[in-house]
Design an enzyme around this catalytic site. Structure first.
Site, PDB file in Angstrom:
ATOM      1  N   SER A 102      11.560  10.720  -5.206  1.00  0.00           N
ATOM      2  CA  SER A 102      11.877   9.607  -5.289  1.00  0.00           C
ATOM      3  C   SER A 102      12.107   8.943  -3.916  1.00  0.00           C
ATOM      4  O   SER A 102      13.468   9.517  -3.344  1.00  0.00           O
ATOM      5  CB  SER A 102      12.251   8.705  -7.122  1.00  0.00           C
ATOM      6  OG  SER A 102      12.036   9.361  -8.300  1.00  0.00           O
ATOM      7  N   GLU A 127      12.052  -7.843   4.636  1.00  0.00           N
ATOM      8  CA  GLU A 127      10.942  -8.542   3.023  1.00  0.00           C
ATOM      9  C   GLU A 127      10.927  -7.820   1.776  1.00  0.00           C
ATOM     10  O   GLU A 127       9.923  -8.718   0.951  1.00  0.00           O
ATOM     11  CB  GLU A 127       9.562  -8.460   3.995  1.00  0.00           C
ATOM     12  CG  GLU A 127       9.273  -9.399   5.378  1.00  0.00           C
ATOM     13  CD  GLU A 127       9.809  -8.264   6.428  1.00  0.00           C
ATOM     14  OE1 GLU A 127      10.046  -9.009   7.811  1.00  0.00           O
ATOM     15  OE2 GLU A 127      10.268  -6.963   6.625  1.00  0.00           O
ATOM     16  N   SER A 128      11.678  -7.005   1.537  1.00  0.00           N
ATOM     17  CA  SER A 128      11.884  -6.127   0.936  1.00  0.00           C
ATOM     18  C   SER A 128      11.098  -4.715  -0.110  1.00  0.00           C
ATOM     19  O   SER A 128      12.928  -4.244   0.356  1.00  0.00           O
ATOM     20  CB  SER A 128      10.612  -6.960  -0.810  1.00  0.00           C
ATOM     21  OG  SER A 128      11.262  -6.645  -2.085  1.00  0.00           O
ATOM     22  N   CYS A 188       7.699 -10.075   1.200  1.00  0.00           N
ATOM     23  CA  CYS A 188       7.731 -11.403   0.187  1.00  0.00           C
ATOM     24  C   CYS A 188       7.410 -12.226   2.365  1.00  0.00           C
ATOM     25  O   CYS A 188       7.675 -11.058   3.105  1.00  0.00           O
ATOM     26  CB  CYS A 188       9.873 -11.853   0.249  1.00  0.00           C
ATOM     27  SG  CYS A 188      10.193 -11.278  -1.189  1.00  0.00           S
ATOM     28  N   HIS A 216       7.016   7.462  -6.214  1.00  0.00           N
ATOM     29  CA  HIS A 216       7.395   8.585  -7.686  1.00  0.00           C
ATOM     30  C   HIS A 216       6.343   9.308  -7.208  1.00  0.00           C
ATOM     31  O   HIS A 216       5.400   9.132  -7.721  1.00  0.00           O
ATOM     32  CB  HIS A 216       7.810   8.359  -8.795  1.00  0.00           C
ATOM     33  CG  HIS A 216       8.900   6.875  -8.540  1.00  0.00           C
ATOM     34  ND1 HIS A 216      10.443   6.985  -8.838  1.00  0.00           N
ATOM     35  CD2 HIS A 216       8.560   5.716  -8.802  1.00  0.00           C
ATOM     36  CE1 HIS A 216      10.864   6.449  -8.622  1.00  0.00           C
ATOM     37  NE2 HIS A 216       9.982   4.867  -8.932  1.00  0.00           N
TER      38      HIS A 216
END
Length: 126
Positions: free
Chosen positions: A55, A62-63, A83, A68
């Site tokens: 993971s 921007e995010s 974003c 996983h």
């Protein structure tokens, strides 16, 4: 721009099993995907699980991009959220799918932050 963010949820099947369990490969692939998409990488954290699976997250200005992996199923769950309008999450998803050698992949893009959810139809990754 008519949305605050673009959120892509991708399902990748029939991936290369060794690559799904190689933390260095996955970390490098995700950083490359972020850069290719036009993002600015801030933090990178990946964790291996025993006996297998990884993971991880690449935090971008921007995010984020996350994974996983489930090598025992040849499957990876991918999440790319950006974003603004300078980063293209589709480029990141395509790069990741190609790198993991996924032969079956689907994704859905969800516009974020501008009212009711109006998800685009599920698409195949080409």
């Amino acid at each position: 721009m008519d949305v605050l963010g673009r959120h892509i949820i991708a399902e990748l099947w029939e991936c290369n099993l060794e690559k799904l369990n190689n933390i260095d490969f996955i970390r490098d692939t995700f950083v490359e995907a972020a850069v290719l998409a036009g993002a600015e990488v801030r933090e990178v954290v990946f964790h291996p699980f025993a006996p297998y699976g990884i993971s991880g997250v690449v935090i971008i200005s921007e995010s984020h991009l996350t994974i996983h992996s489930f090598p025992e199923h040849g499957y990876a769950s991918i999440d790319v959220y950006t974003c603004g309008d300078k980063v293209d999450p589709n480029i990141a998803v395509k790069h990741i799918a190609d790198a993991l050698e996924s032969s079956v992949g689907q994704f859905r893009e969800i516009p974020r932050g501008m009212g009711p959810v109006n998800a685009k139809p599920i698409q195949k990754i080409k």
